[in-house]
Design an enzyme around this catalytic site. Structure first.
Site, PDB file in Angstrom:
ATOM      1  CD  GLU A  17      -2.807   1.009   2.639  1.00  0.00           C
ATOM      2  OE1 GLU A  17      -3.573   0.041   2.585  1.00  0.00           O
ATOM      3  OE2 GLU A  17      -2.921   1.982   3.175  1.00  0.00           O
ATOM      4  NE  ARG A 106     -17.169   6.105   8.987  1.00  0.00           N
ATOM      5  CZ  ARG A 106     -16.968   5.922  10.356  1.00  0.00           C
ATOM      6  NH1 ARG A 106     -18.164   5.551  11.064  1.00  0.00           N
ATOM      7  NH2 ARG A 106     -15.761   6.208  11.269  1.00  0.00           N
ATOM      8  CD  GLN A 175      -6.427   0.014  11.375  1.00  0.00           C
ATOM      9  OE1 GLN A 175      -5.506   0.067  10.081  1.00  0.00           O
ATOM     10  NE2 GLN A 175      -6.982   0.998  11.651  1.00  0.00           N
ATOM     11  CD  GLN A 211       6.298   3.523  11.163  1.00  0.00           C
ATOM     12  OE1 GLN A 211       7.413   3.338  11.388  1.00  0.00           O
ATOM     13  NE2 GLN A 211       5.444   2.861  10.587  1.00  0.00           N
TER      14      GLN A 211
HETATM   15  P1  FAD Z   1     -17.716   1.159   7.995  1.00  0.00           P
HETATM   16  O1  FAD Z   1     -17.524  -0.220   7.447  1.00  0.00           O
HETATM   17  O2  FAD Z   1     -18.696   2.030   7.555  1.00  0.00           O
HETATM   18  O3  FAD Z   1     -17.796   0.978   9.526  1.00  0.00           O
HETATM   19  C1  FAD Z   1     -17.731   2.111  10.369  1.00  0.00           C
HETATM   20  C2  FAD Z   1     -18.264   1.935  11.672  1.00  0.00           C
HETATM   21  O4  FAD Z   1     -19.664   1.625  11.718  1.00  0.00           O
HETATM   22  C3  FAD Z   1     -18.043   0.382  12.344  1.00  0.00           C
HETATM   23  O5  FAD Z   1     -17.944   0.720  13.624  1.00  0.00           O
HETATM   24  C4  FAD Z   1     -18.945  -0.435  11.969  1.00  0.00           C
HETATM   25  O6  FAD Z   1     -19.060  -1.575  12.973  1.00  0.00           O
HETATM   26  C5  FAD Z   1     -20.197   0.469  11.975  1.00  0.00           C
HETATM   27  N1  FAD Z   1     -21.265   0.238  10.971  1.00  0.00           N
HETATM   28  C6  FAD Z   1     -21.097  -0.020   9.767  1.00  0.00           C
HETATM   29  N2  FAD Z   1     -22.109  -0.555   9.099  1.00  0.00           N
HETATM   30  C7  FAD Z   1     -23.424  -0.136  10.182  1.00  0.00           C
HETATM   31  C8  FAD Z   1     -24.844  -0.344  10.239  1.00  0.00           C
HETATM   32  N3  FAD Z   1     -25.318  -0.698   9.009  1.00  0.00           N
HETATM   33  N4  FAD Z   1     -25.311   0.173  11.422  1.00  0.00           N
HETATM   34  C9  FAD Z   1     -24.629   0.765  12.360  1.00  0.00           C
HETATM   35  N5  FAD Z   1     -23.251   0.434  12.269  1.00  0.00           N
HETATM   36  C10 FAD Z   1     -22.501  -0.008  11.271  1.00  0.00           C
HETATM   37  N6  FAD Z   1      -9.151   6.151   5.615  1.00  0.00           N
HETATM   38  C11 FAD Z   1      -9.214   7.145   4.526  1.00  0.00           C
HETATM   39  O7  FAD Z   1      -9.439   8.179   4.870  1.00  0.00           O
HETATM   40  N7  FAD Z   1      -8.518   6.651   3.500  1.00  0.00           N
HETATM   41  C12 FAD Z   1      -8.048   5.563   3.189  1.00  0.00           C
HETATM   42  O8  FAD Z   1      -7.423   5.292   2.035  1.00  0.00           O
HETATM   43  C13 FAD Z   1      -8.027   4.514   4.105  1.00  0.00           C
HETATM   44  N8  FAD Z   1      -7.800   3.309   3.635  1.00  0.00           N
HETATM   45  C14 FAD Z   1      -7.967   2.140   4.976  1.00  0.00           C
HETATM   46  C15 FAD Z   1      -7.475   0.981   4.453  1.00  0.00           C
HETATM   47  C16 FAD Z   1      -7.770  -0.174   5.353  1.00  0.00           C
HETATM   48  C17 FAD Z   1      -7.292  -1.450   5.211  1.00  0.00           C
HETATM   49  C18 FAD Z   1      -8.341   0.044   6.722  1.00  0.00           C
HETATM   50  C19 FAD Z   1      -8.534  -0.718   7.513  1.00  0.00           C
HETATM   51  C20 FAD Z   1      -8.786   1.324   7.260  1.00  0.00           C
HETATM   52  C21 FAD Z   1      -8.508   2.567   5.971  1.00  0.00           C
HETATM   53  N9  FAD Z   1      -8.998   3.850   6.284  1.00  0.00           N
HETATM   54  C22 FAD Z   1      -8.766   4.788   5.324  1.00  0.00           C
HETATM   55  C23 FAD Z   1      -9.550   4.137   7.659  1.00  0.00           C
HETATM   56  C24 FAD Z   1     -10.948   4.073   7.422  1.00  0.00           C
HETATM   57  O9  FAD Z   1     -11.875   5.070   6.903  1.00  0.00           O
HETATM   58  C25 FAD Z   1     -11.723   4.137   8.993  1.00  0.00           C
HETATM   59  O10 FAD Z   1     -11.375   3.247   9.841  1.00  0.00           O
HETATM   60  C26 FAD Z   1     -13.198   4.410   9.376  1.00  0.00           C
HETATM   61  O11 FAD Z   1     -13.155   4.850  10.643  1.00  0.00           O
HETATM   62  C27 FAD Z   1     -14.238   3.256   9.011  1.00  0.00           C
HETATM   63  O12 FAD Z   1     -14.004   3.002   7.722  1.00  0.00           O
HETATM   64  P2  FAD Z   1     -14.788   1.516   7.123  1.00  0.00           P
HETATM   65  O13 FAD Z   1     -14.837   1.620   5.803  1.00  0.00           O
HETATM   66  O14 FAD Z   1     -14.312   0.568   7.916  1.00  0.00           O
HETATM   67  O15 FAD Z   1     -16.586   2.040   7.842  1.00  0.00           O
END
Ligand code: FAD
Length: 292
Positions: A17, A106, A175, A211
């Protein structure tokens, strides 16, 4: 190539990445970094995305560059702070560049308490559904072996994850984590929930004391005693900490491969020198494990 097809063929995938520069002037440096990473023969390289959309153009440019040097790219895309129009514009640009792999996220909620999101996407699953309606994209999602901090508990988090996968994720990337047993129990729980898509283990090589401080501030990652001892002992010595961090990440990967994980995703932090050293440490181990 679609990542789902790569994962179908490979017993074990290896991916890296990178992150785009904040300023356009840094783009050449990141491109050079991707060229060096490409020499290490990854199955794909992912490019992160600024949650507020600030680096979206550079995410697309780097993903497109990867395509031209023969590496399968995947562009990250976040949705919480963006309107549907903004998200659709980025998706059109990716289509134009023939980038058909997207990690649907998200994004973190902005810290500004007065920020009001546009409300077009609440969860990443909303984005997954939207992307799937716009073309034949391979969509991945994020997952959290230690649980996402906002989830209200690990069981709830896994139920939400299942809904995200059902919306159309072909794979998940974790993560960062520093204790492999956390991943193994997470995999057990996902399987019990009926999540069957490949889960790629996200490995963060920690090669400086600074870090570690950032990881402590930004994530809730459990830091095992063995890891903390390295930081205590070598954190102030750059060369020693780099060597120790490379060794720790290599050891984590060897154990993960021995335990049959489907993919290793190295958070390269735009440091090809570090990824090269890890790959050298595990070259023979990967050779057999990655066979088609
Ligand atoms: P979601 O899957 O929407 O989950 C977010 C929260 O909402 C979780 O607590 C989940 O349990 C809850 N949730 C989901 N669906 C529901 C529902 N229907 N009802 C109630 N609760 C629900 N961030 C960036 O800004 N740019 C990046 O490029 C980036 N890359 C990443 C790559 C990886 C591999 C990882 C692990 C994280 C990355 N992030 C990035 C960080 C990520 O955007 C954050 O961790 C963010 O807070 C959650 O994103 P998500 O897509 O997991 O959200």
């Amino acid at each position: 190539m679609k990542i789902r097809d790569i994962l179908d063929k490979r017993k074990l995938s290896v991916s890296f990445e990178v992150f785009p520069p904040r300023q356009d002037s840094g783009i050449e440096g990141v491109m050079r970094c991707t060229n060096e990473l490409a020499e290490l023969n990854p199955d794909f390289i992912s490019v992160t995305y600024g949650a507020g959309g600030g680096t979206s153009a550079n995410t697309v440019r780097i993903a497109s560059h990867l395509q031209t040097i023969g590496v399968t790219p995947i562009a990250h895309l976040t949705s919480y702070s963006s309107t549907k129009d903004e998200v659709h514009r980025v998706i059109s640009e990716l289509k134009e560049k023939n980038v058909y792999n997207i990690l649907a996220l998200r994004g973190d909620k902005p810290r500004d308490p007065d920020f009001v999101p546009p409300g077009d996407y609440r969860y990443a699953s909303d984005l997954v559904t939207d992307i799937k309606s716009l073309g034949d994209f391979c969509v991945g999602g994020a997952c959290y072996p230690e649980g996402h901090p906002e989830s209200g508990g690990r069981e709830q988090d896994i139920s939400n994850l299942k809904a995200k996968v059902d919306a159309g994720c072909s794979f998940l990337t974790t993560q960062m984590f520093f204790e492999n047993s956390l991943l193994y129990s997470f995999l057990y729980r996902t399987q019990a929930k009926g999540i069957t898509v490949p889960v790629l283990a996200g490995i963060m090589p920690v090669t400086s004391g600074k870090q570690v401080q950032r990881i402590r501030e930004l994530s809730n990652a459990y830091l095992p005693t063995k890891f903390l001892s390295l930081v205590d002992r070598f954190g102030d010595n750059n060369d020693a900490m780099k060597q120790a961090g490379i060794a720790y990440a290599s050891e984590q990967i060897i154990d993960l491969v021995a335990n049959g994980v489907r993919g290793i995703h190295i958070y390269a932090m735009n440091r090809p020198d570090i990824v090269r050293a890890i790959m050298a440490n595990i070259s023979s181990i990967l050779e057999g494990a990655r066979a088609l």
